[in-house]
Design a protein around this motif. Structure first.
Motif, PDB file in Angstrom:
ATOM      1  N   ASN A  73     -50.981 -22.024 -18.838  1.00 60.07           N
ATOM      2  CA  ASN A  73     -51.403 -20.784 -18.175  1.00 60.07           C
ATOM      3  C   ASN A  73     -51.690 -20.914 -16.684  1.00 60.07           C
ATOM      4  N   TYR A  78     -49.064 -13.280 -13.833  1.00 58.20           N
ATOM      5  CA  TYR A  78     -48.947 -12.151 -14.755  1.00 58.20           C
ATOM      6  C   TYR A  78     -49.321 -10.856 -14.039  1.00 58.20           C
ATOM      7  N   ILE A  96     -59.652  -9.088  -6.015  1.00 62.55           N
ATOM      8  CA  ILE A  96     -58.660  -9.082  -7.093  1.00 62.55           C
ATOM      9  C   ILE A  96     -57.610 -10.158  -6.831  1.00 62.55           C
ATOM     10  N   MET A  99     -58.647 -13.586  -7.690  1.00 61.21           N
ATOM     11  CA  MET A  99     -58.669 -13.911  -9.121  1.00 61.21           C
ATOM     12  C   MET A  99     -57.478 -14.776  -9.516  1.00 61.21           C
ATOM     13  N   GLY A 100     -56.369 -14.614  -8.785  1.00 59.38           N
ATOM     14  CA  GLY A 100     -55.189 -15.410  -9.066  1.00 59.38           C
ATOM     15  C   GLY A 100     -55.434 -16.895  -8.842  1.00 59.38           C
ATOM     16  N   LEU A 102     -58.172 -18.446  -9.782  1.00 58.29           N
ATOM     17  CA  LEU A 102     -59.057 -18.987 -10.821  1.00 58.29           C
ATOM     18  C   LEU A 102     -58.264 -19.885 -11.754  1.00 58.29           C
ATOM     19  N   SER A 103     -58.918 -20.889 -12.297  1.00 58.87           N
ATOM     20  CA  SER A 103     -58.281 -21.695 -13.332  1.00 58.87           C
ATOM     21  C   SER A 103     -59.354 -22.463 -14.068  1.00 58.87           C
ATOM     22  N   PHE A 148     -52.022  -6.102  -7.630  1.00 55.10           N
ATOM     23  CA  PHE A 148     -51.870  -6.880  -8.868  1.00 55.10           C
ATOM     24  C   PHE A 148     -50.727  -7.880  -8.749  1.00 55.10           C
ATOM     25  N   ARG A 151     -52.073 -10.690  -6.749  1.00 53.25           N
ATOM     26  CA  ARG A 151     -52.927 -11.545  -7.572  1.00 53.25           C
ATOM     27  C   ARG A 151     -52.085 -12.558  -8.355  1.00 53.25           C
ATOM     28  N   ALA A 152     -50.948 -12.078  -8.891  1.00 53.90           N
ATOM     29  CA  ALA A 152     -50.076 -12.984  -9.643  1.00 53.90           C
ATOM     30  C   ALA A 152     -49.452 -14.027  -8.716  1.00 53.90           C
ATOM     31  N   THR A 155     -51.498 -17.162  -7.634  1.00 53.23           N
ATOM     32  CA  THR A 155     -51.564 -18.275  -8.589  1.00 53.23           C
ATOM     33  C   THR A 155     -50.581 -19.382  -8.223  1.00 53.23           C
TER      34      THR A 155
END
Lengths: 253, 268
Positions: A73, A78, A96, A99-100, A102-103, A148, A151-152, A155
């Protein structure tokens, strides 16, 4: 040899008695750009959630870059379908996007300078940097969707999953999005659920049609036959209610 | 007022009000944005089972309430994770059974007449030094946990699916949130009682949400509002000789409706 980006083998999934997916198998190589088509309720989003590890298959196996979906993941990005949830939530576009970053391995640590740079860079790439500090409720649907996507991207994914990313986008950004995804595709494997057959024909490398079962086409170029198939697929399946075989014109190639 | 402050019990009441407002501001914010108000109500009421059990076993009631409500919060959390569709029913059952258990256990204690009302509606003026010393570490645990996992709590509150996809242990953090809610509830029971807990937990965050742009600011403003409601309610109850818990809630409720009306006029 590179591991396949996505390897789905004989996957079945039901909600109660309602079978959503039946014996779905396909392999997606790294660097591919897959468009997933199919009628509403045909199981597209369920398949995506299975690949993300949000749902577990009743039978069969799914490997993402050779790992189980939950172990992989941190390597996937996503973009969920629809962005009209939690609009009163006190959160900014930048938060927001962050947040991408985070892990599991960064659990309980503060965001680093790199995290902030990546999040800002992602916002800039989708043209939302001017709105970094804007409250989510004050963004339009299309702007939220771009956040969004940012955000993806933040990552740094090896595979990017998008669930109908253009559903609430303004038309001009829609074209931008696909050319952007195409450019991104030089480094990142992309899987996109879409109703936009035009986009599929112009940008994607492979097409899958989902309606309980799945048909996968890995042609390198998009042909008119494939376009026919993409249009025919949902119609055909609704008409018969059973999975169909690949159209003859298609197999004749 | 200054003369009044010299009374130990009033000083303790003010300190308790501040300590409780801090945990309520933080946990209440997470409760509101996660929409787990019902579960929090369930935990608060079921806590009475713990109070009854404590009397029955002869241990301090606050301790009994803490252990029992933490256990109940974990059970409710597991149920809501496992069977989402009937979770509210199960929570409702635990809510009532917890209270009933408390009442019956108190009945079974021979010759002991528990002041039921003080647990139902609070008795902030009866907060003892030792209870204050219990509230302080509970506050510290809540503040530290939320500070350390702030961004994770924010992510799971805003978009649970995405939080799972990036690998955050969402279920564990959700259970941790419920356990902290249980601890917060136990503190609040002393101040406004278990029936009125929900108001102090939800009204400050509800008002704050409209005027803040981030979860952290929402928590800070909620805490400030909580202190304002508790202290002004306490003062009014002292002035007019009213029940302190209920007066605090009515002050909070009045501001709640006021902000709602201002909102309506602003949007109209």
């Amino acid at each position: 040899m590179k591991l396949p980006a996505v390897q789905v083998e004989h996957v079945c999934f039901s909600y109660g008695d309602n079978q959503i997916l039946k014996d779905v198998s396909f392999t997606l190589e790294q660097g591919d750009f897959l468009g997933i088509l199919g009628p509403n309720g045909g199981g597209k989003t369920t398949l995506l959630k299975l690949m993300l590890g949000l749902l577990k298959p009743d039978r069969g196996s799914i490997r993402i870059l050779g790992e189980s979906p939950l172990d992989a993941n941190h390597r996937v990005g996503y973009v969920p379908q629809g962005t009209d949830f939690n609009n009163n939530f006190p959160i900014s576009a930048m938060e927001i996007s962050l947040m991408g970053r985070l892990s599991r391995s960064h659990l309980g640590r503060f965001y680093t300078r790199t995290d902030r740079e990546k999040a800002r860079e992602a916002l800039a790439r989708v043209g939302m940097i001017a709105h970094a500090d804007t409250h989510v409720g004050r963004l339009s649907g299309g702007q939220r969707q771009r956040v969004f996507i940012a955000r993806a991207l933040a990552t740094d994914p090896e595979i990017l999953f998008l669930d109908e990313p253009t559903s609430s986008l303004d038309p001009e950004f829609e074209t931008d999005l696909y050319s952007f995804l195409k450019e991104l595709n030089s480094q990142v494997t992309i899987v996109v659920i879409t109703h936009d057959i035009g986009a599929v024909s112009r940008y994607v490398k492979s097409v899958a049609c989902v309606n309980r079962s799945l048909i996968f086409h890995s042609e390198g170029k998009i042909t008119t036959e494939m376009l026919d198939m993409a249009y025919a697929c949902p119609v055909d399946l609704i008409a018969h209610g059973v999975p169909h075989r690949v159209l003859p014109t298609h197999e004749a190639k | 007022m200054w003369e009044a402050l010299q009374f130990d019990f009033l000083r303790n009441a003010v300190l308790a009000g501040v300590l409780v407002s801090i945990s309520c501001g933080i946990i209440g914010t997470l409760v509101v944005v996660n929409r787990i108000v019902f579960i929090s109500g369930g935990i608060a009421h079921a806590a009475y089972g713990g109070i009854g059990l404590a009397f029955y076993l002869g241990v301090p009631p606050t301790f009994g309430a803490a252990v029992f409500s933490v256990a109940v919060s974990i059970v409710m959390g597991l149920v809501s994770l496992k069977s989402k569709h009937r979770a509210d029913t199960v929570i409702g059952v635990l809510w009532a059974v917890g209270m009933a258990l408390g009442v019956v256990l108190v009945d079974l204690v021979p010759g002991y007449n528990v002041d039921l009302m003080s647990y139902l509606f609070g008795s902030i003026l009866a907060v003892s030094d030792s209870e204050l010393w219990l509230m302080l570490p509970l506050d510290a645990v809540i503040v530290l946990t939320v500070a350390i996992f702030y961004k994770e709590f924010m992510a799971l509150s805003y978009d649970e699916d995405f939080a799972v996809v990036v690998g955050i242990p969402v279920k564990t953090l959700y259970l941790a949130l419920l356990v902290m809610t249980a601890l917060c509830v136990v503190m609040v029971i002393r101040v406004v009682g278990l029936i009125l807990v929900i108001a102090l937990l939800t009204i400050p965050p509800y008002i704050s949400e409209k005027y803040t742009r981030s979860i952290s600011r929402m928590m800070v403003l909620s805490t400030i509002l909580g202190v304002a409601f508790t202290l002004s309610g306490l003062w009014l109850s002292y002035l007019f000789d009213l029940s302190s818990g209920a007066t605090i809630i009515l002050v909070a409720g009045a501001v709640f409706f006021l902000s709602y009306v201002i909102d309506l006029l602003g949007n109209g």
